[in-house]
Scaffold this motif. Sequence first.
Motif, PDB file in Angstrom:
ATOM      1  N   SER A  67       0.352  -0.738  -0.364  1.00  0.00           N
ATOM      2  CA  SER A  67       0.666   0.333   0.112  1.00  0.00           C
ATOM      3  C   SER A  67       1.102   1.124  -0.052  1.00  0.00           C
ATOM      4  CB  SER A  67      -0.808   0.072   1.127  1.00  0.00           C
ATOM      5  OG  SER A  67      -0.613   0.029   3.001  1.00  0.00           O
ATOM      6  N   GLN A  68       1.962   1.249   0.897  1.00  0.00           N
ATOM      7  CA  GLN A  68       2.659   2.369   0.615  1.00  0.00           C
ATOM      8  C   GLN A  68       3.277   2.357  -0.711  1.00  0.00           C
ATOM      9  OE1 GLN A  68       5.207   1.143   3.909  1.00  0.00           O
ATOM     10  NE2 GLN A  68       4.768   2.751   4.836  1.00  0.00           N
ATOM     11  N   ARG A  69       3.786   1.289  -1.564  1.00  0.00           N
ATOM     12  CA  ARG A  69       4.161   1.707  -2.407  1.00  0.00           C
ATOM     13  C   ARG A  69       3.660   1.806  -3.454  1.00  0.00           C
ATOM     14  NH1 ARG A  69       5.503  -0.222  -7.026  1.00  0.00           N
ATOM     15  NH2 ARG A  69       7.716  -0.574  -8.043  1.00  0.00           N
ATOM     16  N   ASP A  70       2.755   1.967  -3.317  1.00  0.00           N
ATOM     17  CA  ASP A  70       1.052   2.370  -4.347  1.00  0.00           C
ATOM     18  C   ASP A  70       1.077   3.998  -3.748  1.00  0.00           C
ATOM     19  OD1 ASP A  70       0.589  -0.420  -4.928  1.00  0.00           O
ATOM     20  OD2 ASP A  70      -1.143  -0.432  -3.653  1.00  0.00           O
ATOM     21  N   GLU A  71       0.937   4.134  -2.776  1.00  0.00           N
ATOM     22  CA  GLU A  71       1.217   6.063  -2.267  1.00  0.00           C
ATOM     23  C   GLU A  71       2.353   6.382  -3.967  1.00  0.00           C
ATOM     24  OE1 GLU A  71       0.354   6.489   1.205  1.00  0.00           O
ATOM     25  OE2 GLU A  71      -0.683   5.126   1.617  1.00  0.00           O
ATOM     26  N   LEU A  72       3.777   5.462  -3.439  1.00  0.00           N
ATOM     27  CA  LEU A  72       4.781   6.128  -3.446  1.00  0.00           C
ATOM     28  C   LEU A  72       4.217   6.582  -5.041  1.00  0.00           C
ATOM     29  CD1 LEU A  72       7.130   4.592  -1.653  1.00  0.00           C
ATOM     30  CD2 LEU A  72       6.770   7.125  -1.283  1.00  0.00           C
ATOM     31  N   ALA A  74       1.881   6.155  -7.245  1.00  0.00           N
ATOM     32  CA  ALA A  74       0.852   7.424  -7.444  1.00  0.00           C
ATOM     33  C   ALA A  74       1.545   8.750  -6.843  1.00  0.00           C
ATOM     34  CB  ALA A  74      -0.388   7.813  -6.912  1.00  0.00           C
ATOM     35  N   LEU A  75       2.197   9.716  -6.011  1.00  0.00           N
ATOM     36  CA  LEU A  75       2.604  10.291  -5.741  1.00  0.00           C
ATOM     37  C   LEU A  75       4.031  11.016  -7.933  1.00  0.00           C
ATOM     38  CD1 LEU A  75       3.336  10.590  -2.248  1.00  0.00           C
ATOM     39  CD2 LEU A  75       2.328  12.059  -3.626  1.00  0.00           C
ATOM     40  N   GLY A  76       4.604  10.167  -8.275  1.00  0.00           N
ATOM     41  CA  GLY A  76       5.343  10.053  -8.729  1.00  0.00           C
ATOM     42  C   GLY A  76       6.773   9.161  -8.595  1.00  0.00           C
ATOM     43  N   TYR A  77       6.865   9.379  -7.350  1.00  0.00           N
ATOM     44  CA  TYR A  77       7.892   8.754  -6.967  1.00  0.00           C
ATOM     45  C   TYR A  77       9.040   7.123  -7.688  1.00  0.00           C
ATOM     46  CZ  TYR A  77       8.026  12.565  -3.572  1.00  0.00           C
ATOM     47  OH  TYR A  77       8.363  13.116  -3.116  1.00  0.00           O
ATOM     48  N   LEU A  78       7.720   6.225  -8.184  1.00  0.00           N
ATOM     49  CA  LEU A  78       8.203   5.208  -8.362  1.00  0.00           C
ATOM     50  C   LEU A  78       7.063   4.854  -9.884  1.00  0.00           C
ATOM     51  CD1 LEU A  78       7.465   2.964  -5.247  1.00  0.00           C
ATOM     52  CD2 LEU A  78       9.845   3.493  -6.616  1.00  0.00           C
ATOM     53  N   GLY A  79       7.932   3.822 -10.585  1.00  0.00           N
ATOM     54  CA  GLY A  79       6.812   3.759 -11.975  1.00  0.00           C
ATOM     55  C   GLY A  79       6.497   2.342 -12.204  1.00  0.00           C
TER      56      GLY A  79
END
Length: 86
Positions: A67-72, A74-79
């Motif tokens: 869930s944290q990965r999904d948030e990151l 969504a914020l554009g920090y991860l592809g």
Amino acid sequence: TLTIGTWKYIHRPVTGDHELYELTADPYEERNVFAADHPRALALRRELERMSSISGLRLSTDDVDPSQRDELEALGYLGPEEDEGD
């Protein structure tokens, strides 16, 4: 992200977005003053690139809660997950 003095520079490699804030005048980061030719943006970007090349870091999200990965993401920090290497 790199903060030096009162300036904060953010580059989101996945989206290509850049942000630049002068934190004394804009402590809540509401006015992105980034321009490709802004002298402060150029200096901070060079420093961030220098730090990345020196450290040679490659970040991993293997231990990040989904869930944290999904948030990151969504914020554009991860592809998207399928774009993640190693």
